[in-house]
Scaffold this motif. Sequence first.
Motif, PDB file in Angstrom:
ATOM      1  N   UNK A 121       0.831  -1.211   0.000  1.00 41.37           N
ATOM      2  CA  UNK A 121       0.000   0.000   0.000  1.00 41.37           C
ATOM      3  C   UNK A 121       0.865   1.260   0.000  1.00 41.37           C
ATOM      4  N   UNK A 122       1.959   1.221   0.766  1.00 40.21           N
ATOM      5  CA  UNK A 122       2.880   2.361   0.787  1.00 40.21           C
ATOM      6  C   UNK A 122       3.508   2.565  -0.587  1.00 40.21           C
ATOM      7  N   UNK A 123       3.879   1.464  -1.226  1.00 39.21           N
ATOM      8  CA  UNK A 123       4.486   1.542  -2.561  1.00 39.21           C
ATOM      9  C   UNK A 123       3.501   2.131  -3.560  1.00 39.21           C
ATOM     10  N   UNK A 124       2.239   1.684  -3.469  1.00 43.34           N
ATOM     11  CA  UNK A 124       1.220   2.182  -4.395  1.00 43.34           C
ATOM     12  C   UNK A 124       0.986   3.679  -4.219  1.00 43.34           C
ATOM     13  N   UNK A 125       1.094   4.152  -2.980  1.00 45.81           N
ATOM     14  CA  UNK A 125       0.898   5.572  -2.703  1.00 45.81           C
ATOM     15  C   UNK A 125       2.145   6.395  -3.007  1.00 45.81           C
ATOM     16  N   UNK A 126       3.295   5.724  -3.087  1.00 43.80           N
ATOM     17  CA  UNK A 126       4.540   6.426  -3.387  1.00 43.80           C
ATOM     18  C   UNK A 126       5.054   7.290  -2.255  1.00 43.80           C
ATOM     19  N   UNK A 127       4.763   6.897  -0.992  1.00 47.23           N
ATOM     20  CA  UNK A 127       5.218   7.680   0.163  1.00 47.23           C
ATOM     21  C   UNK A 127       6.483   7.052   0.739  1.00 47.23           C
ATOM     22  N   UNK A 128       7.429   7.865   1.203  1.00 47.29           N
ATOM     23  CA  UNK A 128       8.712   7.333   1.674  1.00 47.29           C
ATOM     24  C   UNK A 128       8.681   6.778   3.096  1.00 47.29           C
ATOM     25  N   UNK A 129       7.642   7.150   3.871  1.00 46.87           N
ATOM     26  CA  UNK A 129       7.598   6.674   5.259  1.00 46.87           C
ATOM     27  C   UNK A 129       6.182   6.817   5.812  1.00 46.87           C
ATOM     28  N   UNK A 130       5.964   6.222   6.973  1.00 44.91           N
ATOM     29  CA  UNK A 130       4.750   6.456   7.755  1.00 44.91           C
ATOM     30  C   UNK A 130       5.164   6.547   9.218  1.00 44.91           C
ATOM     31  N   UNK A 131       4.265   7.079  10.042  1.00 41.92           N
ATOM     32  CA  UNK A 131       4.595   7.284  11.455  1.00 41.92           C
ATOM     33  C   UNK A 131       3.928   6.229  12.335  1.00 41.92           C
ATOM     34  N   UNK A 132       4.742   5.639  13.187  1.00 38.96           N
ATOM     35  CA  UNK A 132       4.258   4.656  14.152  1.00 38.96           C
ATOM     36  C   UNK A 132       3.910   5.361  15.455  1.00 38.96           C
TER      37      UNK A 132
ATOM     38  N   UNK B  48       3.265   8.609  27.955  1.00 38.12           N
ATOM     39  CA  UNK B  48       2.446   9.203  26.901  1.00 38.12           C
ATOM     40  C   UNK B  48       2.859   8.601  25.572  1.00 38.12           C
ATOM     41  N   UNK B  49       1.956   8.610  24.620  1.00 39.87           N
ATOM     42  CA  UNK B  49       2.233   8.035  23.315  1.00 39.87           C
ATOM     43  C   UNK B  49       3.190   8.929  22.528  1.00 39.87           C
ATOM     44  N   UNK B  50       4.072   8.290  21.756  1.00 43.68           N
ATOM     45  CA  UNK B  50       5.009   9.003  20.902  1.00 43.68           C
ATOM     46  C   UNK B  50       4.839   8.533  19.459  1.00 43.68           C
ATOM     47  N   UNK B  51       5.449   9.286  18.538  1.00 44.73           N
ATOM     48  CA  UNK B  51       5.439   8.916  17.131  1.00 44.73           C
ATOM     49  C   UNK B  51       6.871   8.821  16.623  1.00 44.73           C
ATOM     50  N   UNK B  52       7.116   7.893  15.723  1.00 43.21           N
ATOM     51  CA  UNK B  52       8.432   7.843  15.078  1.00 43.21           C
ATOM     52  C   UNK B  52       8.251   7.452  13.622  1.00 43.21           C
ATOM     53  N   UNK B  53       9.213   7.842  12.816  1.00 43.02           N
ATOM     54  CA  UNK B  53       9.183   7.572  11.380  1.00 43.02           C
ATOM     55  C   UNK B  53       9.662   6.145  11.108  1.00 43.02           C
ATOM     56  N   UNK B  54       8.893   5.410  10.312  1.00 41.22           N
ATOM     57  CA  UNK B  54       9.287   4.079   9.852  1.00 41.22           C
ATOM     58  C   UNK B  54       9.346   4.146   8.327  1.00 41.22           C
ATOM     59  N   UNK B  55      10.519   3.872   7.771  1.00 40.03           N
ATOM     60  CA  UNK B  55      10.735   4.050   6.335  1.00 40.03           C
ATOM     61  C   UNK B  55      10.058   2.959   5.511  1.00 40.03           C
ATOM     62  N   UNK B  56       9.517   3.347   4.392  1.00 43.69           N
ATOM     63  CA  UNK B  56       8.919   2.390   3.460  1.00 43.69           C
ATOM     64  C   UNK B  56       9.958   1.386   2.996  1.00 43.69           C
ATOM     65  N   UNK B  57      11.194   1.863   2.781  1.00 44.14           N
ATOM     66  CA  UNK B  57      12.266   0.978   2.310  1.00 44.14           C
ATOM     67  C   UNK B  57      12.567  -0.116   3.336  1.00 44.14           C
TER      68      UNK B  57
END
Length: 410
Positions: A222-233, A242-251
């Motif tokens: 789905x990430x490949x189809x959208x062409x986005x380099x990352x999403x946030x976990x 408290x909840x945090x966010x971090x970048x997880x790379x599509x690659x």
Amino acid sequence: MYIESVAHKDGTPIPHINGMLHFPLARYLIYLRKSTMVRGGRREPTTVINNFKHLKILFDSCADMSVRFDRVTYEVHIMALKKALKENGVQPQSINAYYRSWRAFYDWCEANSIACFIEFPPKSQVQPECQSGKSIIAVHTSKGRVGKADLGLESEVSILDYKDVVLSNDEYLQLSSILSAIDPVYDYIGYMMVTTGLRIGGVVQLPLGSNARNPGWLRYPELKAKGVPFQRLIYLPKGKKRLLKCVVLTEALKRLHSEYITGSRKDRLKLFSSRYPGEIAPLWLTSNGKRVEFHDIWDAFRAASETLGRKITPHHLRHTYATFVVYHYFKAHGLKPNLAYAHDIHEALRIQLGHSDLEVTKRYIRTVIGTEADAWLPLLTPHVGQVIQESMPAHVLASVVRFFESSPDA
């Protein structure tokens, strides 16, 4: 009898001994939960729970020594407990955390006219940056102000860089190969750590697909189809405040998807489903179809360390991630590593790693600087027949690049 606890609906531990409520510890924990901190705001339930755990160590020790908490003395009982903790391999930082909780409890007792024998060592007036050799004196103060050094605290080694715990590119590849031989799942877990900077607790929260905490989580196709380099976990970090966010790379998810999720995990999933019918399987599964637990990951790293002849822990990969980010930041901007850029780099690392201490970011920069210094020193050392040449910087650069980057034939 040792102290146990049950949780109140607001998360506050309710201490008891064999069902009998323990005073004044119960009152103290309620005070921690309800009172406002000096810097404002209320303490999180996890903070109160941690205080209870620290105090339980003390109260259980009192039970072993057959002494009541109000009859404890610093010279006899606290010193003996600290010595026992050190002999059991507890690190000075942890002992100091326990000690601060003990002292805060007895300070509260004194403020509330609860008579106790104990007298803690005095606190001396010092500057916050006061250091002794490689140890730093712990100071209770705000930055830049004169504060009080607690003489009852253990000396802690001042960490200036992470040079000893950062893996070079080749060292990481060796670790990866060994973890894969133990069980490929540990190699993939390590890979996600070194590409995100997450601790064990964070990486085990990576979802297979969307879930309650990450309803928008996409799989690699789905990430490949959208062409986005990352999403946030979105994840619950260490301390669980408290909840945090971090970048997880599509690659990174590409490798996880192609080699693990659509590969070896399929057979593991069948084993899991037969063992636990009706239960939703987590992302990480062992070769016998069981959930990967924290201790499984630690055991794999211990086994890998024995093979490598060097102790490597999962946390080494977090430091490796951050140091490589710093190295590539300087390289991408054509800059020489310098602490003057700490504030610029800190913002990115602060968000990704979930820490707010600028000094930690400076340690990563010093690690990069130290790697270059290690390459320079053999060339500059006098009286060993070394001829100083203008072409030396190229040799140094090549050495640093070998540490951080893949060799052409890799």
